[in-house]
Design an enzyme around this catalytic site. Structure first.
Site, PDB file in Angstrom:
ATOM      1  N   TYR A  64       0.945  -1.266  -0.121  1.00 34.63           N
ATOM      2  CA  TYR A  64       0.196  -0.007   0.012  1.00 34.63           C
ATOM      3  C   TYR A  64       0.955   1.449  -0.115  1.00 34.63           C
ATOM      4  O   TYR A  64       1.944   1.204   0.675  1.00 34.63           O
ATOM      5  CB  TYR A  64      -0.829  -0.090   1.294  1.00 34.63           C
ATOM      6  CG  TYR A  64      -2.229  -0.359   0.853  1.00 34.63           C
ATOM      7  CD1 TYR A  64      -2.851   0.393   0.118  1.00 34.63           C
ATOM      8  CD2 TYR A  64      -3.178  -1.413   1.527  1.00 34.63           C
ATOM      9  CE1 TYR A  64      -4.516   0.330  -0.124  1.00 34.63           C
ATOM     10  CE2 TYR A  64      -4.214  -1.507   1.423  1.00 34.63           C
ATOM     11  CZ  TYR A  64      -5.006  -0.753   0.165  1.00 34.63           C
ATOM     12  OH  TYR A  64      -6.262  -1.160   0.282  1.00 34.63           O
ATOM     13  N   GLU A  66      -0.559   4.930  -0.529  1.00 35.79           N
ATOM     14  CA  GLU A  66      -1.275   6.122  -0.658  1.00 35.79           C
ATOM     15  C   GLU A  66      -0.613   7.324  -0.604  1.00 35.79           C
ATOM     16  O   GLU A  66       0.296   7.371   0.588  1.00 35.79           O
ATOM     17  CB  GLU A  66      -2.562   6.095   0.470  1.00 35.79           C
ATOM     18  CG  GLU A  66      -3.592   5.162  -0.093  1.00 35.79           C
ATOM     19  CD  GLU A  66      -3.646   4.209   0.828  1.00 35.79           C
ATOM     20  OE1 GLU A  66      -2.434   3.693   1.419  1.00 35.79           O
ATOM     21  OE2 GLU A  66      -4.631   3.497   1.261  1.00 35.79           O
ATOM     22  N   ASP A 219      -7.487  13.524 -24.357  1.00 35.73           N
ATOM     23  CA  ASP A 219      -7.477  12.197 -23.966  1.00 35.73           C
ATOM     24  C   ASP A 219      -6.876  11.388 -25.091  1.00 35.73           C
ATOM     25  O   ASP A 219      -7.655  11.177 -26.169  1.00 35.73           O
ATOM     26  CB  ASP A 219      -8.853  11.494 -23.704  1.00 35.73           C
ATOM     27  CG  ASP A 219      -8.858  10.071 -23.345  1.00 35.73           C
ATOM     28  OD1 ASP A 219      -7.882   9.504 -23.576  1.00 35.73           O
ATOM     29  OD2 ASP A 219     -10.045   9.423 -23.146  1.00 35.73           O
ATOM     30  N   THR A 245      -4.780   6.028 -21.700  1.00 31.58           N
ATOM     31  CA  THR A 245      -4.306   4.654 -21.134  1.00 31.58           C
ATOM     32  C   THR A 245      -3.058   4.202 -21.747  1.00 31.58           C
ATOM     33  O   THR A 245      -2.258   4.978 -22.160  1.00 31.58           O
ATOM     34  CB  THR A 245      -5.499   3.675 -21.666  1.00 31.58           C
ATOM     35  OG1 THR A 245      -5.145   3.954 -23.269  1.00 31.58           O
ATOM     36  CG2 THR A 245      -7.093   3.844 -21.180  1.00 31.58           C
ATOM     37  N   LYS A 248      -3.102   0.600 -25.000  1.00 29.40           N
ATOM     38  CA  LYS A 248      -3.344   0.581 -26.568  1.00 29.40           C
ATOM     39  C   LYS A 248      -2.137   0.590 -27.502  1.00 29.40           C
ATOM     40  O   LYS A 248      -1.451  -0.144 -27.229  1.00 29.40           O
ATOM     41  CB  LYS A 248      -4.438   1.561 -26.714  1.00 29.40           C
ATOM     42  CG  LYS A 248      -5.819   1.811 -25.966  1.00 29.40           C
ATOM     43  CD  LYS A 248      -6.755   2.682 -26.446  1.00 29.40           C
ATOM     44  CE  LYS A 248      -8.086   2.370 -25.504  1.00 29.40           C
ATOM     45  NZ  LYS A 248      -8.234   2.832 -24.269  1.00 29.40           N
ATOM     46  N   ARG A 254      -2.758  -2.604 -18.478  1.00 27.39           N
ATOM     47  CA  ARG A 254      -4.056  -1.896 -18.161  1.00 27.39           C
ATOM     48  C   ARG A 254      -3.832  -0.918 -17.380  1.00 27.39           C
ATOM     49  O   ARG A 254      -3.884  -1.164 -16.036  1.00 27.39           O
ATOM     50  CB  ARG A 254      -4.863  -2.721 -18.045  1.00 27.39           C
ATOM     51  CG  ARG A 254      -5.080  -4.047 -18.842  1.00 27.39           C
ATOM     52  CD  ARG A 254      -6.293  -4.456 -18.845  1.00 27.39           C
ATOM     53  NE  ARG A 254      -7.293  -3.838 -19.703  1.00 27.39           N
ATOM     54  CZ  ARG A 254      -7.360  -3.749 -20.880  1.00 27.39           C
ATOM     55  NH1 ARG A 254      -6.798  -4.623 -21.679  1.00 27.39           N
ATOM     56  NH2 ARG A 254      -8.499  -3.097 -21.396  1.00 27.39           N
TER      57      ARG A 254
HETATM   58  N1  DSN Z   1     -12.849   0.188 -25.009  1.00 27.95           N
HETATM   59  C1  DSN Z   1     -11.934   1.257 -25.372  1.00 27.95           C
HETATM   60  C2  DSN Z   1     -11.914   1.325 -26.737  1.00 27.95           C
HETATM   61  O1  DSN Z   1     -12.333   0.468 -27.651  1.00 27.95           O
HETATM   62  O2  DSN Z   1     -11.698   2.715 -27.325  1.00 27.95           O
HETATM   63  C3  DSN Z   1     -12.006   2.723 -24.531  1.00 27.95           C
HETATM   64  O3  DSN Z   1     -12.555   2.488 -23.499  1.00 27.95           O
END
Ligand code: DSN
Length: 467
Positions: A64, A66, A219, A245, A248, A254
């Site tokens: 932990y 925080e 984003d 994120t 991707k 993730r």
């Molecule tokens: N599920 C992702 C996408 O396909 O763009 C984003 O949340």
């Protein structure tokens, strides 16, 4: 030094997953076999590296922490502090950012939580935000609501008005956005998308945000790997906050990141850090932060730049090959990793193509195309090249994939005709026992298995199913 024996009730603590829990082990092995045996074209997915997977599976999960490095609520964080600082440093380096101008919070659990924390930091409940509409390719967390329902917390807790693409060009209608912003007077303008195959006009967006003294947030989740690889315009020059994120095109575990400007004079740093913890999250996932750090080191390498270039080249090769078959693509092409394929001219829904592609081991997702009447039966599908580029496929392989997809569409149209109905259940019933599907699936599996598999050794898979 001798180590005392383990308590009998604790022997499970040092047993392998395979021995300890064969049920879960076999699910993991079966999923590995599925990943290796198919063509992964979901634009938001990727295959991460072995090093990222190893870091993600470490005892760092036990701790932990925080707070932030040097200011934690619990003791024992000297190595976690070192880890988080290194991850922050690598995040700035991967995007070429000056640490005096930009800072980053690396604790968000994923993209949606990063976005909600960013909204919490930037605006107050009920304040006004504008993001790209979901049917135009935007993301749920950018304020999505329908006529009947506020769907995302970003529309439940904030007042949202979307902007859209022009359905004839597939491109964002910046003029209409500016006009609507003049009426709505947003306090926050969000750019970034889940299904937008074109570049962003960050300077125009900054100008519109400035007309209302609004913050501009990007984003960049879908294209962050391309931005790190200098294969897409960088939003950092124009934005106040950038979220992403990490799994991707960036090819990490993730998780999520929030970058904030340090030079703006309104303490975005503290506001973002407080919004992540304690406002929206608890303890950071330190195993994940280690894995993000590994991915960011990779993303800053010259090899990653080659990867990002190939991702774009592959997407373009697929777009051209599909166009050559006569298919219609939103914007007519792609400049990034994804293609939005409009199936309305074929009179086939995205759901049907997704379903039949699943049967031939090609993984895609149905997607709205601007102007669709219903989001439940969207008129197209989204295809992405990032995952298969990680498996070393090149342009000619994507031309082959276009051929597989074309054959799938032809089978789907014949089956739809035979079923004598437009209903999904009749379509699915008519697909059963189709020999062309069985043959195509065999060819796709053989093709897919001829490429290397990042992250694990496909010859060592212990699956309990046959694919
Ligand atoms: N599920 C992702 C996408 O396909 O763009 C984003 O949340």
């Amino acid at each position: 030094m001798s180590v005392k024996p383990v308590d009998p009730w604790n022997t499970c603590l040092n047993t392998s997953l395979e021995q300890e829990d064969p049920e879960i082990f076999s699910i993991v092995e079966n999923e590995k076999l599925r990943q290796w045996s198919g063509l992964e074209l979901i634009a938001s997915e990727n295959f991460t590296s072995q090093a990222v997977i190893e870091a993600n599976g470490t005892p760092l999960t036990n701790k932990y922490s925080e707070g932030l490095p040097g200011a934690r609520y619990y003791g024992g964080n000297e190595f976690i502090d070192e880890l988080e600082r290194l991850c922050q440093k690598r995040a700035l380096e991967a995007f070429g950012l000056n640490p005096e101008v930009w800072g980053v919070n690396v604790q968000p659990y994923s993209g949606s939580t990063a976005n909600f924390a960013a909204l919490t930091a930037l605006i107050k409940p009920q304040d006004r935000l504008m993001g790209l509409d979901l049917p135009s390719g935007g993301h749920l967390t950018h304020g999505y609501q329908t006529q009947k329902k506020k769907i995302s917390s970003s529309s439940i807790y904030f007042t949202s008005m979307p902007y859209q693409v022009d359905p004839t060009t597939g491109l964002i209608d910046y003029k209409r956005l500016e006009e609507n912003a003049a009426l709505f007077r947003p306090q926050l303008l969000i750019c970034g998308a889940s299904a937008y195959p074109a570049e962003w006009e960050y300077d125009t967006l900054r100008k519109i945000a400035d007309q209302h003294s609004a913050y501009l947030m990007c984003d960049m989740a879908h294209i962050s790997g391309l931005i790190a690889g200098n294969e897409a315009l960088s939003p950092f020059e124009f934005c106040d906050i950038v979220t992403t994120t990490t799994h991707k095109t960036l090819r990490g575990p993730r998780a999520g990141l929030i970058f904030f400007r340090r030079d703006k004079g309104d303490d975005l740093e503290n506001r973002v850090n407080q919004a992540v913890f304690p406002s929206c999250q608890g303890g950071p996932h330190n195993n994940t932060i280690a894995a993000i750090a590994v991915a960011l080191k990779q993303a800053a390498s010259p090899e990653f730049k080659q990867y990002a270039k190939q991702v774009r080249a592959n997407a373009l090769a697929l777009a051209k090959a599909l166009s050559n078959y006569g298919y219609k693509l939103a914007t007519g092409t792609t400049v990034n990793h994804l293609i939005l394929w409009d199936l309305k001219p074929q009179k086939l829904t995205g759901s049907k193509l997704e379903r039949i592609c699943d049967m031939v081991n090609i993984t895609i997702n149905k997607n709205s195309i601007a102007g669709d009447k219903s989001a439940v039966t969207p008129g197209g599908v989204r295809l992405g090249s990032s995952a298969l580029t990680s498996r070393s496929l090149k342009e000619e392989d994507f031309v082959k994939i276009a051929e597989f997809l074309h054959r799938t569409v032809q089978i789907a149209l014949a089956v739809q005709e035979k079923s004598g109905s437009k209903l999904m259940k009749d379509f699915v019933a008519a697909l059963q026992g189709n020999e062309e599907i069985a043959q195509l699936r065999k060819e796709v599996i053989e093709f897919a298995r001829s490429f290397p598999m990042p992250g694990f050794d496909p010859t060592k898979i212990k699956a309990t199913v046959a694919i």
